[in-house]
Design a protein around this motif. Structure first.
Motif, mmCIF file in Angstrom:
data_model
loop_
_atom_site.group_PDB
_atom_site.id
_atom_site.type_symbol
_atom_site.label_atom_id
_atom_site.label_comp_id
_atom_site.label_asym_id
_atom_site.label_seq_id
_atom_site.Cartn_x
_atom_site.Cartn_y
_atom_site.Cartn_z
ATOM 1 N N SER A 1 42.109 50.530 10.354
ATOM 2 C CA SER A 1 43.383 50.174 10.962
ATOM 3 C C SER A 1 44.476 50.523 9.953
ATOM 4 N N ASP A 2 45.566 51.091 10.437
ATOM 5 C CA ASP A 2 46.691 51.428 9.585
ATOM 6 C C ASP A 2 47.965 51.064 10.341
ATOM 7 N N SER A 3 49.073 50.924 9.625
ATOM 8 C CA SER A 3 50.295 50.538 10.335
ATOM 9 C C SER A 3 51.554 50.868 9.541
ATOM 10 N N THR A 4 52.657 50.812 10.260
ATOM 11 C CA THR A 4 53.989 50.911 9.667
ATOM 12 C C THR A 4 54.833 49.770 10.220
ATOM 13 N N VAL A 5 55.829 49.367 9.455
ATOM 14 C CA VAL A 5 56.817 48.414 9.934
ATOM 15 C C VAL A 5 58.169 49.117 9.875
ATOM 16 N N SER A 6 58.955 48.962 10.935
ATOM 17 C CA SER A 6 60.315 49.524 11.007
ATOM 18 C C SER A 6 61.259 48.387 11.359
ATOM 19 N N TYR A 7 62.301 48.235 10.565
ATOM 20 C CA TYR A 7 63.233 47.143 10.813
ATOM 21 C C TYR A 7 64.660 47.572 10.500
ATOM 22 N N ASP A 8 65.583 46.938 11.193
ATOM 23 C CA ASP A 8 67.007 47.172 11.003
ATOM 24 C C ASP A 8 67.645 45.808 10.764
ATOM 25 N N ILE A 9 68.131 45.587 9.548
ATOM 26 C CA ILE A 9 68.719 44.307 9.178
ATOM 27 C C ILE A 9 70.119 44.200 9.772
ATOM 28 N N GLU A 10 70.362 43.106 10.469
ATOM 29 C CA GLU A 10 71.654 42.840 11.107
ATOM 30 C C GLU A 10 72.762 42.814 10.053
ATOM 31 N N GLY A 11 73.756 43.685 10.219
ATOM 32 C CA GLY A 11 74.952 43.640 9.399
ATOM 33 C C GLY A 11 74.877 44.277 8.025
ATOM 34 N N ASP A 12 73.767 44.958 7.672
ATOM 35 C CA ASP A 12 73.716 45.564 6.337
ATOM 36 C C ASP A 12 74.200 47.018 6.325
ATOM 37 N N GLY A 13 74.345 47.640 7.507
ATOM 38 C CA GLY A 13 74.861 48.997 7.612
ATOM 39 C C GLY A 13 73.908 50.090 7.156
ATOM 40 N N LYS A 14 72.659 49.778 6.872
ATOM 41 C CA LYS A 14 71.716 50.779 6.371
ATOM 42 C C LYS A 14 70.883 51.437 7.462
ATOM 43 N N GLY A 15 70.894 50.904 8.649
ATOM 44 C CA GLY A 15 70.091 51.466 9.731
ATOM 45 C C GLY A 15 68.625 51.059 9.617
ATOM 46 N N VAL A 16 67.780 51.789 10.327
ATOM 47 C CA VAL A 16 66.352 51.460 10.392
ATOM 48 C C VAL A 16 65.651 51.893 9.104
ATOM 49 N N ILE A 17 64.852 50.991 8.560
ATOM 50 C CA ILE A 17 64.025 51.256 7.386
ATOM 51 C C ILE A 17 62.578 51.219 7.850
ATOM 52 N N THR A 18 61.786 52.238 7.476
ATOM 53 C CA THR A 18 60.372 52.298 7.855
ATOM 54 C C THR A 18 59.515 52.283 6.608
ATOM 55 N N LYS A 19 58.486 51.442 6.618
ATOM 56 C CA LYS A 19 57.586 51.323 5.474
ATOM 57 C C LYS A 19 56.148 51.501 5.943
ATOM 58 N N GLN A 20 55.422 52.416 5.282
ATOM 59 C CA GLN A 20 53.996 52.613 5.532
ATOM 60 C C GLN A 20 53.234 51.492 4.834
ATOM 61 N N LEU A 21 52.313 50.850 5.541
ATOM 62 C CA LEU A 21 51.516 49.772 4.972
ATOM 63 C C LEU A 21 50.137 50.291 4.578
ATOM 64 N N THR A 22 49.409 49.546 3.773
ATOM 65 C CA THR A 22 48.068 49.919 3.347
ATOM 66 C C THR A 22 47.079 49.623 4.453
ATOM 67 N N GLY A 23 46.199 50.556 4.733
ATOM 68 C CA GLY A 23 45.213 50.394 5.803
ATOM 69 C C GLY A 23 44.123 49.408 5.453
ATOM 70 N N SER A 24 43.344 49.063 6.460
ATOM 71 C CA SER A 24 42.206 48.171 6.260
ATOM 72 C C SER A 24 41.108 48.910 5.508
ATOM 73 N N PRO A 25 40.156 48.173 4.931
ATOM 74 C CA PRO A 25 38.970 48.831 4.392
ATOM 75 C C PRO A 25 38.240 49.584 5.520
ATOM 76 N N LEU A 26 37.482 50.601 5.164
ATOM 77 C CA LEU A 26 36.791 51.434 6.146
ATOM 78 C C LEU A 26 35.544 50.753 6.715
ATOM 79 N N LEU A 27 35.279 51.024 7.993
ATOM 80 C CA LEU A 27 34.044 50.606 8.649
ATOM 81 C C LEU A 27 33.207 51.840 8.878
#
Length: 178
Positions: A150-176
């Motif tokens: 399993s792998d994932s990303t999180v994308s968020y836009d902080i209200e009022g900071d003017g930076k727009g959407v920030i996307t971060k790649q997360l570390t995947g699960s151990p392999l099966l």
């Protein structure tokens, strides 16, 4: 379950999580979770509480199917919220079920994006692992000759900071595998 069987199951689970690779047969139910797949520490503008958002990627084999999901939890890093108002314009987690051949690159089998914006704005903290904060990708037929995760990303836009959407790649699960 006898104490001996319980301790054996506990030891096997600990070995899976610590070792980073789980071996499974399609009939067996085996899960593999990355204890800390990543986190985001956010200092919001104004008097909104600094908060830590944590993620855990998991993969599971059960009844001939393989599944992938991401748990999202969060907590304030201060004792009291001076301004509990809206913190995000958007907050989304994308979870991917991935497979690979030995030595190969990951291939996305399925994915889903979960919009947690309302939930994170309405709750200053959420520690429980429940269906509301679980982003589950569609399952697939398990192939024992492939490595799964399993792998994932999180994308968020902080209200009022003017930076727009920030996307971060997360570390995947151990392999099966197996």
């Amino acid at each position: 379950m006898t104490m001996k069987k319980y301790l054996g199951a506990f030891a096997a689970t600990g070995g899976i999580l610590a070792g980073g690779i789980a071996f499974a047969s399609p009939a067996a139910a085996v899960s593999s979770c990355g204890e800390n797949s990543g986190s985001v520490d956010i200092a919001f503008p104004g008097k909104k509480p600094q908060s830590l958002y944590s993620f855990m990627n998991c993969a599971d084999v059960s009844n001939g199917k393989v599944s992938a999901w991401t748990w999202t939890t969060w907590q304030m890093m201060v004792d009291v919220a001076e301004d509990p108002g809206k913190r995000f314009t958007s907050f989304k987690v994308t979870t991917r079920l991935e497979k690979r051949e030995w030595g190969g690159a990951d291939t996305v089998v399925s994915s889903t994006t979960c919009d947690l914006t309302r939930m994170v704005n309405e709750n200053l903290g959420w520690a429980a692992l429940e269906k509301e904060n679980k982003c589950l990708a569609p399952s697939a037929t398990y192939d024992k000759n492939m490595w799964w995760s399993s792998d994932s990303t999180v994308s968020y836009d902080i209200e009022g900071d003017g930076k727009g959407v920030i996307t971060k790649q997360l570390t995947g699960s151990p392999l099966l595998f197996g």
